[in-house]
Write an enzyme that holds these catalytic residues in place. Structure first.
Site, short mmCIF file in Angstrom:
data_model
loop_
_atom_site.label_atom_id
_atom_site.label_comp_id
_atom_site.label_asym_id
_atom_site.label_seq_id
_atom_site.Cartn_x
_atom_site.Cartn_y
_atom_site.Cartn_z
N GLU A 181 0.83 -1.20 0.00
CA GLU A 181 0.00 0.00 0.00
C GLU A 181 0.87 1.25 0.00
O GLU A 181 2.11 1.18 0.06
CB GLU A 181 -0.94 -0.06 1.21
CG GLU A 181 -1.87 -1.26 1.12
CD GLU A 181 -2.89 -1.35 2.24
OE1 GLU A 181 -2.77 -0.62 3.25
OE2 GLU A 181 -3.84 -2.16 2.10
N GLU B 169 -1.75 -10.32 -5.96
CA GLU B 169 -1.81 -11.12 -7.18
C GLU B 169 -1.07 -10.45 -8.33
O GLU B 169 -0.30 -11.07 -9.07
CB GLU B 169 -3.27 -11.35 -7.61
CG GLU B 169 -4.12 -12.08 -6.59
CD GLU B 169 -4.83 -11.16 -5.61
OE1 GLU B 169 -4.23 -10.17 -5.16
OE2 GLU B 169 -5.99 -11.45 -5.29
N1 THU Z 1 -6.01 -6.92 -1.85
C1 THU Z 1 -5.17 -7.78 -2.48
O1 THU Z 1 -3.95 -7.64 -2.44
N2 THU Z 1 -5.72 -8.79 -3.16
C2 THU Z 1 -7.04 -9.12 -3.17
O2 THU Z 1 -7.42 -10.12 -3.75
C3 THU Z 1 -8.00 -8.26 -2.46
C4 THU Z 1 -7.45 -7.01 -1.90
C5 THU Z 1 -5.42 -5.85 -1.05
C6 THU Z 1 -5.55 -4.47 -1.60
C7 THU Z 1 -5.41 -3.64 -0.35
O3 THU Z 1 -4.03 -3.48 -0.04
C8 THU Z 1 -6.03 -4.51 0.74
O4 THU Z 1 -6.04 -5.82 0.22
C9 THU Z 1 -7.43 -4.09 1.12
O5 THU Z 1 -8.24 -3.96 0.01
#
Ligand code: THU
Length: 144
Positions: free
Chosen positions: A47, A58
């Site tokens: 993030e 992913e």
């Molecule tokens: N996120 C992922 O990395 N993959 C997913 O399949 C769903 C969401 C992350 C994005 C963000 O950093 C956090 O999870 C909350 O949405």
């Protein structure tokens, strides 16, 4: 050659989850993608204080693989800390998976390592992909 088991791929996605950088959501995600030659690339969500710059686990894993010359995938495993739900990839990640084919496996896991198996095609039906750009089309006009 024996293919890496789904359980082992899920385990790698759980290990990748430990590197998640998610100070804003506190929602850890890990992913592990298995290539046609049995290489594994992992990723976690990263993030940013500028929220919209965050990257999902992913896409991180797939981007790492492609950047090292791997474009044919057998499977991807995804891990989160959710106890009661299989982690489901977001729409953007589904589209990035789809770029590299429809017929490959997606293992969506729970925190305990149990998983649900699906495919990219099942996750993103009627998708737009590379072939659509090559399909027959009428000449563009610049009519105003
Ligand atoms: N996120 C992922 O990395 N993959 C997913 O399949 C769903 C969401 C992350 C994005 C963000 O950093 C956090 O999870 C909350 O949405």
């Amino acid at each position: 050659m024996n293919s890496l088991s789904p359980q082992a791929l899920v385990q790698k996605s759980q290990e990748a989850k430990n590197f998640a950088y998610c100070p804003y959501s506190s929602f850890r995600v890990g992913a592990a993608v298995l290539t046609s030659d049995e290489s594994v690339f992992t990723g976690c969500n990263v993030e940013n204080a500028c929220y919209n710059l965050g990257v999902c686990a992913e896409r991180m894993a797939i981007t790492k693989a492609v950047s090292e010359g791997h474009k044919t995938f057998k499977a991807i495993a995804i891990a989160s800390d959710l106890d009661d739900q299989f982690i489901s990839p977001c729409g953007a990640c589904r589209q990035v998976m789809r770029e590299f084919g429809l017929q490959w496996d997606v293992y969506m896991s729970k925190a305990d390592g149990t998983y649900d198996k699906t495919t990219v095609e099942e996750l993103l039906p009627c998708s737009f992909g590379p072939d659509d750009l090559r399909a027959r089309k009428s000449s563009p006009t610049n009519d105003k």
